[in-house]
Design a protein around this motif. Structure first.
Motif, PDB file in Angstrom:
ATOM      1  N   UNK A   1       0.851  -1.195   0.000  1.00  0.00           N
ATOM      2  CA  UNK A   1       0.000   0.000   0.000  1.00  0.00           C
ATOM      3  C   UNK A   1       0.886   1.245   0.000  1.00  0.00           C
ATOM      4  N   UNK A   2       0.755   2.051  -1.085  1.00  0.00           N
ATOM      5  CA  UNK A   2       1.614   3.231  -1.217  1.00  0.00           C
ATOM      6  C   UNK A   2       1.170   4.374  -0.327  1.00  0.00           C
ATOM      7  N   UNK A   3      -0.075   4.347   0.122  1.00  0.00           N
ATOM      8  CA  UNK A   3      -0.600   5.459   0.892  1.00  0.00           C
ATOM      9  C   UNK A   3      -1.350   6.462   0.037  1.00  0.00           C
ATOM     10  N   UNK A   4      -1.344   6.262  -1.284  1.00  0.00           N
ATOM     11  CA  UNK A   4      -2.090   7.127  -2.194  1.00  0.00           C
ATOM     12  C   UNK A   4      -3.440   6.461  -2.482  1.00  0.00           C
ATOM     13  N   UNK A   5      -4.505   7.200  -2.307  1.00  0.00           N
ATOM     14  CA  UNK A   5      -5.854   6.646  -2.475  1.00  0.00           C
ATOM     15  C   UNK A   5      -6.537   7.271  -3.674  1.00  0.00           C
ATOM     16  N   UNK A   6      -7.050   6.414  -4.538  1.00  0.00           N
ATOM     17  CA  UNK A   6      -7.787   6.895  -5.704  1.00  0.00           C
ATOM     18  C   UNK A   6      -9.187   6.321  -5.691  1.00  0.00           C
ATOM     19  N   UNK A   7     -10.148   7.165  -6.028  1.00  0.00           N
ATOM     20  CA  UNK A   7     -11.529   6.726  -6.172  1.00  0.00           C
ATOM     21  C   UNK A   7     -12.150   7.362  -7.399  1.00  0.00           C
ATOM     22  N   UNK A   8     -13.083   6.680  -8.098  1.00  0.00           N
ATOM     23  CA  UNK A   8     -13.443   5.285  -7.860  1.00  0.00           C
ATOM     24  C   UNK A   8     -12.402   4.346  -8.457  1.00  0.00           C
ATOM     25  N   UNK A   9     -12.425   3.092  -8.117  1.00  0.00           N
ATOM     26  CA  UNK A   9     -11.506   2.121  -8.693  1.00  0.00           C
ATOM     27  C   UNK A   9     -11.923   1.744 -10.109  1.00  0.00           C
ATOM     28  N   UNK A  10     -13.226   1.666 -10.314  1.00  0.00           N
ATOM     29  CA  UNK A  10     -13.755   1.332 -11.636  1.00  0.00           C
ATOM     30  C   UNK A  10     -14.898   2.281 -11.947  1.00  0.00           C
ATOM     31  N   UNK A  11     -15.013   2.635 -13.207  1.00  0.00           N
ATOM     32  CA  UNK A  11     -16.062   3.547 -13.629  1.00  0.00           C
ATOM     33  C   UNK A  11     -16.435   3.212 -15.073  1.00  0.00           C
ATOM     34  N   UNK A  12     -17.707   2.994 -15.301  1.00  0.00           N
ATOM     35  CA  UNK A  12     -18.206   2.740 -16.649  1.00  0.00           C
ATOM     36  C   UNK A  12     -19.203   3.828 -16.986  1.00  0.00           C
ATOM     37  N   UNK A  13     -19.013   4.475 -18.128  1.00  0.00           N
ATOM     38  CA  UNK A  13     -19.903   5.553 -18.509  1.00  0.00           C
ATOM     39  C   UNK A  13     -20.049   5.576 -20.030  1.00  0.00           C
ATOM     40  N   UNK A  14     -20.831   6.497 -20.504  1.00  0.00           N
ATOM     41  CA  UNK A  14     -21.125   6.556 -21.930  1.00  0.00           C
ATOM     42  C   UNK A  14     -20.403   7.722 -22.590  1.00  0.00           C
ATOM     43  N   UNK A  15     -20.271   7.654 -23.898  1.00  0.00           N
ATOM     44  CA  UNK A  15     -19.655   8.757 -24.630  1.00  0.00           C
ATOM     45  C   UNK A  15     -20.438  10.038 -24.390  1.00  0.00           C
ATOM     46  N   UNK A  16     -19.703  11.127 -24.344  1.00  0.00           N
ATOM     47  CA  UNK A  16     -20.309  12.425 -24.132  1.00  0.00           C
ATOM     48  C   UNK A  16     -20.476  12.816 -22.681  1.00  0.00           C
ATOM     49  N   UNK A  17     -20.301  11.874 -21.779  1.00  0.00           N
ATOM     50  CA  UNK A  17     -20.493  12.146 -20.359  1.00  0.00           C
ATOM     51  C   UNK A  17     -19.252  12.794 -19.741  1.00  0.00           C
ATOM     52  N   UNK A  18     -19.399  13.157 -18.470  1.00  0.00           N
ATOM     53  CA  UNK A  18     -18.313  13.782 -17.720  1.00  0.00           C
ATOM     54  C   UNK A  18     -18.104  12.991 -16.439  1.00  0.00           C
ATOM     55  N   UNK A  19     -16.833  12.793 -16.067  1.00  0.00           N
ATOM     56  CA  UNK A  19     -16.530  12.085 -14.820  1.00  0.00           C
ATOM     57  C   UNK A  19     -15.456  12.844 -14.057  1.00  0.00           C
ATOM     58  N   UNK A  20     -15.419  12.583 -12.769  1.00  0.00           N
ATOM     59  CA  UNK A  20     -14.389  13.161 -11.903  1.00  0.00           C
ATOM     60  C   UNK A  20     -13.688  12.047 -11.154  1.00  0.00           C
ATOM     61  N   UNK A  21     -12.366  12.042 -11.257  1.00  0.00           N
ATOM     62  CA  UNK A  21     -11.536  11.074 -10.552  1.00  0.00           C
ATOM     63  C   UNK A  21     -10.856  11.807  -9.405  1.00  0.00           C
ATOM     64  N   UNK A  22     -10.799  11.127  -8.265  1.00  0.00           N
ATOM     65  CA  UNK A  22     -10.277  11.771  -7.067  1.00  0.00           C
ATOM     66  C   UNK A  22      -9.022  11.073  -6.577  1.00  0.00           C
ATOM     67  N   UNK A  23      -8.113  11.865  -6.038  1.00  0.00           N
ATOM     68  CA  UNK A  23      -6.846  11.341  -5.532  1.00  0.00           C
ATOM     69  C   UNK A  23      -6.511  11.998  -4.207  1.00  0.00           C
ATOM     70  N   UNK A  24      -6.196  11.169  -3.217  1.00  0.00           N
ATOM     71  CA  UNK A  24      -5.673  11.663  -1.949  1.00  0.00           C
ATOM     72  C   UNK A  24      -4.223  11.227  -1.846  1.00  0.00           C
ATOM     73  N   UNK A  25      -3.306  12.175  -1.802  1.00  0.00           N
ATOM     74  CA  UNK A  25      -1.884  11.815  -1.751  1.00  0.00           C
ATOM     75  C   UNK A  25      -1.507  11.257  -0.389  1.00  0.00           C
TER      76      UNK A  25
END
Lengths: 112, 113
Positions: free
Chosen positions: B1-25
């Motif tokens: 475990x590096x101590x870096x946290x990312x969410x979500x682990x998996x994400x499925x969406x459609x073309x044209x959509x918008x997503x946000x990926x989060x990172x805690x260092x």
């Protein structure tokens, strides 16, 4: 800009020694790093060379020649668990700061 | 475990959509980097933040944006998604601005259908 060249694939048998080479071209060089990535996993840091010479860490060693813009990762006493992708990376400078730029990676396959 | 946290682990969406990926260092790390890794490809550098400020930008598309917040977590926003945006997105952190040693999170796997 920058470019890094490393072989795409290397194969070896358990117990052997393998060397993965990396040549680079970059406008501002600070050091050469090596990372290991198992399939689909997070890359993990292996070594960093800022100065010429050999750095040894257990079964892994890394070498740098700044004058030749060349480095290599040496893996000894290969084990099956060493099967992974290995990336060299250099720090590239621009006006605002620097970024760590990765090569395309070398896939190492270790067989019994 | 590096101590870096990312969410979500998996994400499925459609073309044209918008997503946000989060990172805690990692605790105490001021630098956050974002990388994109497509199938059988290397790690493509997207952007680097240090203590809230953008420090370096790579081949990041105009449809992508990122920011680092006062608590040092970072978000990568991907909009008008295309099939080719399907990839693993990694966040990495380090304690100093200039270093060859980064600590990577487990990544967010984005699938655009």
């Amino acid at each position: 800009g920058q470019s890094l060249e490393q072989p795409s694939e290397v194969t070896a048998v358990e117990g052997a020694i393998v060397q993965i080479n990396c040549t680079y071209q970059t406008s501002g060089f600070y050091g050469l790093s090596w990372y290991q990535q198992h399939d689909g996993g997070a890359p993990t840091f292996l070594s960093y060379n800022a100065l010429d010479g050999l750095e040894e860490t257990g079964r892994f060693s890394s070498f740098l020649s700044r004058s030749d813009s060349y480095g290599y990762l040496l893996l000894q006493e290969l084990q099956m668990k060493d099967s992974a992708s290995y990336f060299c990376a250099v720090r590239e400078a621009n006006q605002a700061g620097t970024a760590l730029i990765f090569g395309k990676g070398t896939t190492l396959s270790v067989s019994s | 475990d590096s101590g870096v946290t990312q969410t979500p682990k998996h994400l499925i969406t459609a073309t044209g959509q918008r997503v946000t990926l989060r990172c805690s260092p990692r605790s105490g790390d001021l630098s956050v980097y974002w990388y994109q890794q497509s199938l059988d490809q290397g790690l493509q550098f997207l952007i680097h933040y240090y203590n809230g400020e953008e420090r370096a930008k790579g081949n990041i598309l105009e449809r992508f944006s990122a920011q680092q917040f006062p608590d040092l977590h970072s978000e990568l926003n991907l909009s008008s998604l295309e099939l080719g945006d399907s990839a693993l997105y990694f966040c990495a952190s380090s304690v100093v601005r200039e270093t060859g040693e980064l600590f990577f999170g487990e990544g967010s796997r984005l699938t655009v259908l």
